[in-house]
Design a protein around this motif. Sequence first.
Motif, PDB file in Angstrom:
ATOM      1  N   GLN A   1       1.046   4.396  -2.746  1.00  0.00           N
ATOM      2  CA  GLN A   1       1.141   6.092  -2.606  1.00  0.00           C
ATOM      3  C   GLN A   1       2.322   6.682  -3.369  1.00  0.00           C
ATOM      4  O   GLN A   1       2.095   7.797  -3.765  1.00  0.00           O
ATOM      5  CB  GLN A   1       1.176   6.087  -0.997  1.00  0.00           C
ATOM      6  CG  GLN A   1      -0.192   5.624  -0.331  1.00  0.00           C
ATOM      7  CD  GLN A   1       0.090   5.780   1.147  1.00  0.00           C
ATOM      8  OE1 GLN A   1       0.875   6.453   1.540  1.00  0.00           O
ATOM      9  NE2 GLN A   1      -0.879   5.085   1.693  1.00  0.00           N
TER      10      GLN A   1
ATOM     11  N   LYS B   1      -7.039  -2.469  -2.055  1.00  0.00           N
ATOM     12  CA  LYS B   1      -8.169  -1.654  -2.538  1.00  0.00           C
ATOM     13  C   LYS B   1      -7.579  -0.822  -3.951  1.00  0.00           C
ATOM     14  O   LYS B   1      -6.790  -0.543  -4.189  1.00  0.00           O
ATOM     15  CB  LYS B   1      -8.471  -0.662  -1.717  1.00  0.00           C
ATOM     16  CG  LYS B   1      -9.406   0.430  -1.731  1.00  0.00           C
ATOM     17  CD  LYS B   1      -9.923   1.418  -0.806  1.00  0.00           C
ATOM     18  CE  LYS B   1     -10.754   2.193  -0.868  1.00  0.00           C
ATOM     19  NZ  LYS B   1     -11.082   3.230   0.133  1.00  0.00           N
ATOM     20  N   GLY B   2      -8.748  -1.155  -4.807  1.00  0.00           N
ATOM     21  CA  GLY B   2      -8.355  -0.420  -6.151  1.00  0.00           C
ATOM     22  C   GLY B   2      -8.147  -1.266  -7.296  1.00  0.00           C
ATOM     23  O   GLY B   2      -7.573  -0.745  -8.239  1.00  0.00           O
ATOM     24  N   TYR B   3      -7.489  -2.499  -6.980  1.00  0.00           N
ATOM     25  CA  TYR B   3      -6.713  -3.211  -7.944  1.00  0.00           C
ATOM     26  C   TYR B   3      -7.699  -4.494  -7.803  1.00  0.00           C
ATOM     27  O   TYR B   3      -8.313  -5.507  -7.040  1.00  0.00           O
ATOM     28  CB  TYR B   3      -5.408  -3.535  -7.215  1.00  0.00           C
ATOM     29  CG  TYR B   3      -4.309  -2.518  -7.563  1.00  0.00           C
ATOM     30  CD1 TYR B   3      -3.520  -2.316  -8.686  1.00  0.00           C
ATOM     31  CD2 TYR B   3      -4.417  -1.388  -6.481  1.00  0.00           C
ATOM     32  CE1 TYR B   3      -2.805  -1.160  -8.620  1.00  0.00           C
ATOM     33  CE2 TYR B   3      -3.663  -0.145  -6.629  1.00  0.00           C
ATOM     34  CZ  TYR B   3      -2.767  -0.129  -7.645  1.00  0.00           C
ATOM     35  OH  TYR B   3      -2.084   0.906  -8.036  1.00  0.00           O
ATOM     36  N   ASN B   4      -7.675  -5.416  -9.242  1.00  0.00           N
ATOM     37  CA  ASN B   4      -8.031  -6.517  -9.416  1.00  0.00           C
ATOM     38  C   ASN B   4      -6.748  -7.593  -9.134  1.00  0.00           C
ATOM     39  O   ASN B   4      -5.660  -7.212  -9.453  1.00  0.00           O
ATOM     40  CB  ASN B   4      -8.275  -6.742 -10.640  1.00  0.00           C
ATOM     41  CG  ASN B   4      -9.675  -6.175 -11.065  1.00  0.00           C
ATOM     42  OD1 ASN B   4     -10.685  -6.371 -10.470  1.00  0.00           O
ATOM     43  ND2 ASN B   4      -9.630  -4.935 -11.988  1.00  0.00           N
TER      44      ASN B   4
ATOM     45  N   THR C   1       0.765  -1.189  -0.002  1.00  0.00           N
ATOM     46  CA  THR C   1       0.111   0.049  -0.161  1.00  0.00           C
ATOM     47  C   THR C   1       0.691   1.251  -0.014  1.00  0.00           C
ATOM     48  O   THR C   1       0.488   2.274  -0.646  1.00  0.00           O
ATOM     49  CB  THR C   1      -0.924   0.144   1.110  1.00  0.00           C
ATOM     50  OG1 THR C   1      -0.303   0.167   2.264  1.00  0.00           O
ATOM     51  CG2 THR C   1      -1.715  -1.228   1.259  1.00  0.00           C
TER      52      THR C   1
ATOM     53  N   LYS D   1      -4.677  -2.353 -11.659  1.00  0.00           N
ATOM     54  CA  LYS D   1      -5.671  -0.984 -11.391  1.00  0.00           C
ATOM     55  C   LYS D   1      -7.048  -1.398 -12.006  1.00  0.00           C
ATOM     56  O   LYS D   1      -7.242  -1.796 -13.344  1.00  0.00           O
ATOM     57  CB  LYS D   1      -5.162   0.099 -11.730  1.00  0.00           C
ATOM     58  CG  LYS D   1      -5.754   1.142 -11.122  1.00  0.00           C
ATOM     59  CD  LYS D   1      -5.123   1.667  -9.787  1.00  0.00           C
ATOM     60  CE  LYS D   1      -5.732   2.724  -9.022  1.00  0.00           C
ATOM     61  NZ  LYS D   1      -7.111   2.457  -8.568  1.00  0.00           N
ATOM     62  N   ASP D   2      -7.929  -1.228 -11.144  1.00  0.00           N
ATOM     63  CA  ASP D   2      -9.505  -1.794 -11.688  1.00  0.00           C
ATOM     64  C   ASP D   2     -10.215  -0.765 -12.701  1.00  0.00           C
ATOM     65  O   ASP D   2     -11.072  -1.322 -13.375  1.00  0.00           O
ATOM     66  CB  ASP D   2     -10.411  -1.724 -10.466  1.00  0.00           C
ATOM     67  CG  ASP D   2     -10.515  -0.251  -9.595  1.00  0.00           C
ATOM     68  OD1 ASP D   2      -9.963   0.435 -10.025  1.00  0.00           O
ATOM     69  OD2 ASP D   2     -10.983  -0.575  -8.304  1.00  0.00           O
ATOM     70  N   ASN D   3      -9.349   0.320 -12.958  1.00  0.00           N
ATOM     71  CA  ASN D   3      -9.751   1.209 -13.878  1.00  0.00           C
ATOM     72  C   ASN D   3      -9.103   1.141 -15.347  1.00  0.00           C
ATOM     73  O   ASN D   3      -9.133   1.741 -16.262  1.00  0.00           O
ATOM     74  CB  ASN D   3      -9.968   2.750 -13.626  1.00  0.00           C
ATOM     75  CG  ASN D   3      -8.399   3.179 -13.449  1.00  0.00           C
ATOM     76  OD1 ASN D   3      -7.486   2.402 -13.081  1.00  0.00           O
ATOM     77  ND2 ASN D   3      -8.475   4.628 -13.022  1.00  0.00           N
TER      78      ASN D   3
END
Length: 291
Positions: free
Chosen positions: A24, A47-50, A20, A71-73
């Motif tokens: 950052q 959080k925020g990742y597949n 994490t 990254k999920d996006n």
Amino acid sequence: MTNIIQWNCRGLKINLLELTLLVQSFLPIAFCLQETHLKESDNVSLKGYNMYSTFSKVDERAAGGSSIFVKDNVIHSTVQLTNGSASSCNSFIIRQNNYIMFDNIFHPNSIIDKAKLKNLTDQLPSPFILMGDFNAHNPLWGSKTHNAKGKIIEDFVSQEGLCIFNDGSNTYLHPGNGSYSSIDITICDPSLLLDYSWRVHDDLCGSDHFPIVLEHLFTSAQQRVPRWKLDKADWSLFENLCQAELQSKMFETVHDPILTFNTVLTSIADRPRQILDIPANHGLITLVIKP
């Protein structure tokens, strides 16, 4: 967010906080992790990742293993491989500009099978990047000595016409004797060599391997948005040319008046100064690249 981080984390659960912190610091679009030491029953997430993982064990104890976080996006897809070259190997395609194929490898202390390596790369869409802990020593990527696996990889890279990102930096600190070596390798298709920068992070982050940061280098045109330099425009000359060339009758017969208007207007703004026979420090509207 264009970074990819490659890291032998030596235990994902115990170093999840370090992961994490790397998020950052580097805002990576993906992590390629080796020696995750996960069981299939482990509930681990970022959080925020597949997350995509392979698992292995020794005497019912989790050992080795690899994981990819994306990254999920970010548009991506996984790739199913057969007869992998390593005990832990997973792959995905990430859509960045066109697409880049990444393959994440952990190879334990056994001899690498060159035929399986060849079989692996034959299955990967081009262009691809192979990244991971190969446990291979060779001065070609910074080691002080050779070993059998290092020679095999050197021959393989040469025969297949591939490139190595490593710049000779140490990637591993031996916890027993404090010696450094370079056993984490990043191999790529030649077309990608100049598209990325490669560097070793200065913190082990709880492992005995340093994280490696692979950053995509965009061209200046991709990094910056062109804008009109309006404060330097010759508005009087621009107005005169618009009055002369933007006549109402020219729009009566065209199929797309708006497109025609925009095309003529832009052509006036872009008019080369030498054609207009005006001083070099005097012009219409200059299109510049600003950060």
